[in-house]
Design a protein around this motif. Structure first.
Motif, PDB file in Angstrom:
ATOM      1  N   CYS A 112     -34.211  80.831 -70.249  1.00  0.00           N
ATOM      2  CA  CYS A 112     -34.134  79.933 -69.096  1.00  0.00           C
ATOM      3  C   CYS A 112     -33.516  80.665 -67.903  1.00  0.00           C
ATOM      4  O   CYS A 112     -32.421  81.226 -68.024  1.00  0.00           O
ATOM      5  N   CYS A 126     -36.208  74.649 -71.356  1.00  0.00           N
ATOM      6  CA  CYS A 126     -34.942  75.211 -71.814  1.00  0.00           C
ATOM      7  C   CYS A 126     -34.500  74.467 -73.074  1.00  0.00           C
ATOM      8  O   CYS A 126     -34.526  73.237 -73.135  1.00  0.00           O
ATOM      9  N   ALA A 168     -34.030  72.540 -68.234  1.00  0.00           N
ATOM     10  CA  ALA A 168     -34.864  72.931 -67.092  1.00  0.00           C
ATOM     11  C   ALA A 168     -36.272  73.257 -67.569  1.00  0.00           C
ATOM     12  O   ALA A 168     -36.457  73.827 -68.652  1.00  0.00           O
ATOM     13  N   ALA A 224     -32.283  79.287 -65.371  1.00  0.00           N
ATOM     14  CA  ALA A 224     -31.178  78.503 -64.816  1.00  0.00           C
ATOM     15  C   ALA A 224     -29.879  78.744 -65.584  1.00  0.00           C
ATOM     16  O   ALA A 224     -28.817  78.873 -64.976  1.00  0.00           O
ATOM     17  N   CYS A 225     -29.947  78.797 -66.940  1.00  0.00           N
ATOM     18  CA  CYS A 225     -28.703  78.886 -67.718  1.00  0.00           C
ATOM     19  C   CYS A 225     -28.681  80.031 -68.721  1.00  0.00           C
ATOM     20  O   CYS A 225     -27.633  80.285 -69.330  1.00  0.00           O
ATOM     21  N   CYS A 240     -29.160  71.357 -70.156  1.00  0.00           N
ATOM     22  CA  CYS A 240     -29.866  71.984 -69.016  1.00  0.00           C
ATOM     23  C   CYS A 240     -31.276  71.399 -68.920  1.00  0.00           C
ATOM     24  O   CYS A 240     -31.627  70.782 -67.928  1.00  0.00           O
TER      25      CYS A 240
HETATM   26 ZN   LIG Z   1     -31.448  76.178 -69.195  1.00  0.00          ZN
END
Ligand SMILES: [Zn+2]
Length: 307
Positions: A138, A156, A163, A140-141, A161
Motif C-alpha cells: 500500500c 490495502c 486504501a 499510503a501505509c 487503512c
Molecule cells: Zn494501507
C-alpha cells in the motif's frame, strides 16, 4: 491514420461489471472454456503460426498454485479471457512443457508482427500484470495489499487503512513540430546516427497536453510553438505509458538543444522525410510503423500541415 496504431484495437469486451462479481470470476477460472494468457517477466506467451507470432492461449490450470491472481482481461466469443503471471516460475516453458511449441520473446521486438488484436491484448496484459508486480504494498501505509475486482484494483490489507489503489497510466506527449515544409526531429542521447524521432516527454502534474507539448519543445530544442493539435494516441506498456501524439506549429526556428536529453535535433524537409520513410538515408532514419512517431512523421510526409 491509415494504418492501425500498434497496441490499439483489442477485440475483447472489458466487461467492467463482471470484475466486481467474484463468484462469476471464480467459476470462469474453473471453466475449461476460459482462455488464459501466460505472462512471464513482462512478456506474453506466443507460438509461431504460418511464420508469424500469435498469442498462445492456455487453460486456467496453467496458473501458479498459490501464485499471483489471474487478471480478468475481458470477454470474446462468449469466453472469459485472463492473464496469468507465471513470473514465480524459473522456466515456465520447461515446467509447462512448451518447448518447441511456444516461448516468451521480448514483446517490444515482436509487437509489430502480431495481429492488431493480439498486440492490443498483449499490451493490456503486460501493463496490468506489471502494475501488480510493482504495487504489492500500500502506497499510503506500507502494508501488504491484495488484488480485487478481477485484478483492476488493489486493496490495502490493513483494515484501518483500507486504501484502494488503481492501475496507473502515465501520459506522455509526443509531438511533431512543423515549420512550413519542414519538421523538427531529434536524436536522443546515445541513439545511433542517422536515427531521429519526434520529441516526447511525460506530462507533469497540473499541466494540459498543450502546455506539456510547449514545455517539452522549449526544454529540449529551445523553440517556441503554437497551435498544438491532438492527432492520435497509443498505449505503450513499457511499463505504463499512454503516448499522446500531437502536432504543433513552430513560432521560432533557432534550435538550441538540451544536451542531457538530445544528441542532435534538426529540421528535415518533407522530401527528406518521405525518402527516409522508404528506407534510411545518409541523414535520416525514422522509427518503424509500430511507433506512433512513425504515424506522426507519415502524417507530415502525406502533406500534414500544422497551420
Ligand atoms: Zn494501507
Amino acid at each position: 491514420m491509415a494504418d492501425p496504431i500498434v497496441f490499439s484495437g483489442s477485440p475483447l469486451d472489458r466487461a467492467d461489471p463482471r470484475r466486481r462479481q467474484p463468484d462469476w470470476l471464480h467459476a470462469r477460472l474453473a471453466d475449461e472454456e476460459t482462455r488464459v494468457l501466460p505472462v512471464w517477466r513482462g512478456n506474453v506467451l506466443v507460438r509461431e503460426t504460418d511464420g508469424a507470432p500469435r498469442l498462445a492461449w492456455a487453460t486456467p490450470e496453467v496458473c501458479v498454485e498459490g501464485g499471483p491472481e489471474p487478471v480478468f482481461l475481458g470477454i470474446a466469443d462468449d469466453r472469459a479471457h485472463f492473464a496469468a503471471d507465471l513470473s514465480p516460475l524459473a522456466d515456465p516453458v520447461d515446467e509447462r512443457g512448451w518447448q518447441d511449441v511456444a516461448s516468451f520473446p521480448e514483446l517490444r521486438a515482436i509487437a509489430g508482427q502480431l495481429s492488431p488484436g493480439d498486440a492490443a491484448i498483449a499490451a493490456q496484459a503486460r501493463h496490468v500484470v506489471d502494475w501488480h508486480v510493482r504495487h504489492a504494498f500500500c502506497a499510503a501505509c506500507g502494508s501488504a495489499s491484495r488484488p480485487k475486482d478481477g485484478g483492476w484494483a488493489r486493496l490495502c490489507a490493513d483494515a484501518a487503512c483500507a486504501a484502494e489503489h488503481f492501475p496507473r497510466t502515465d501520459p506522455v506527449v509526443i509531438m511533431l513540430v512543423v515549420d512550413g515544409d519542414r519538421c523538427l526531429l531529434g536524436r536522443g542521447s546515445g541513439w545511433p546516427h542517422p536515427f531521429h524521432s519526434a520529441l516526447a516527454g511525460f506530462v507533469e502534474p497540473g499541466e494540459t497536453l498543450e502546455e506539456a507539448v510547449a514545455r517539452e519543445v522549449e526544454e529540449e530544442a529551445g523553440l517556441q510553438i503554437e497551435r498544438v493539435r491532438y492527432l492520435a494516441s497509443q498505449p505503450w506498456p513499457f511499463p505504463a505509458s499512454l503516448m499522446m501524439g500531437c502536432t504543433a506549429q513552430a513560432r521560432t526556428t533557432e534550435i538550441e538543444i538540451d544536451r542531457d536529453e538530445l544528441d542532435a535535433a534538426d529540421w528535415f524537409t518533407r522530401d527528406e522525410v518521405r525518402a527516409a520513410l522508404a528506407g534510411p538515408t545518409e541523414r535520416l532514419a525514422v522509427p518503424p510503423p509500430m511507433a506512433i512517431a512513425h504515424h506522426l512523421i507519415r502524417w507530415f510526409a502525406d502533406g500534414g500541415d500544422a497551420e
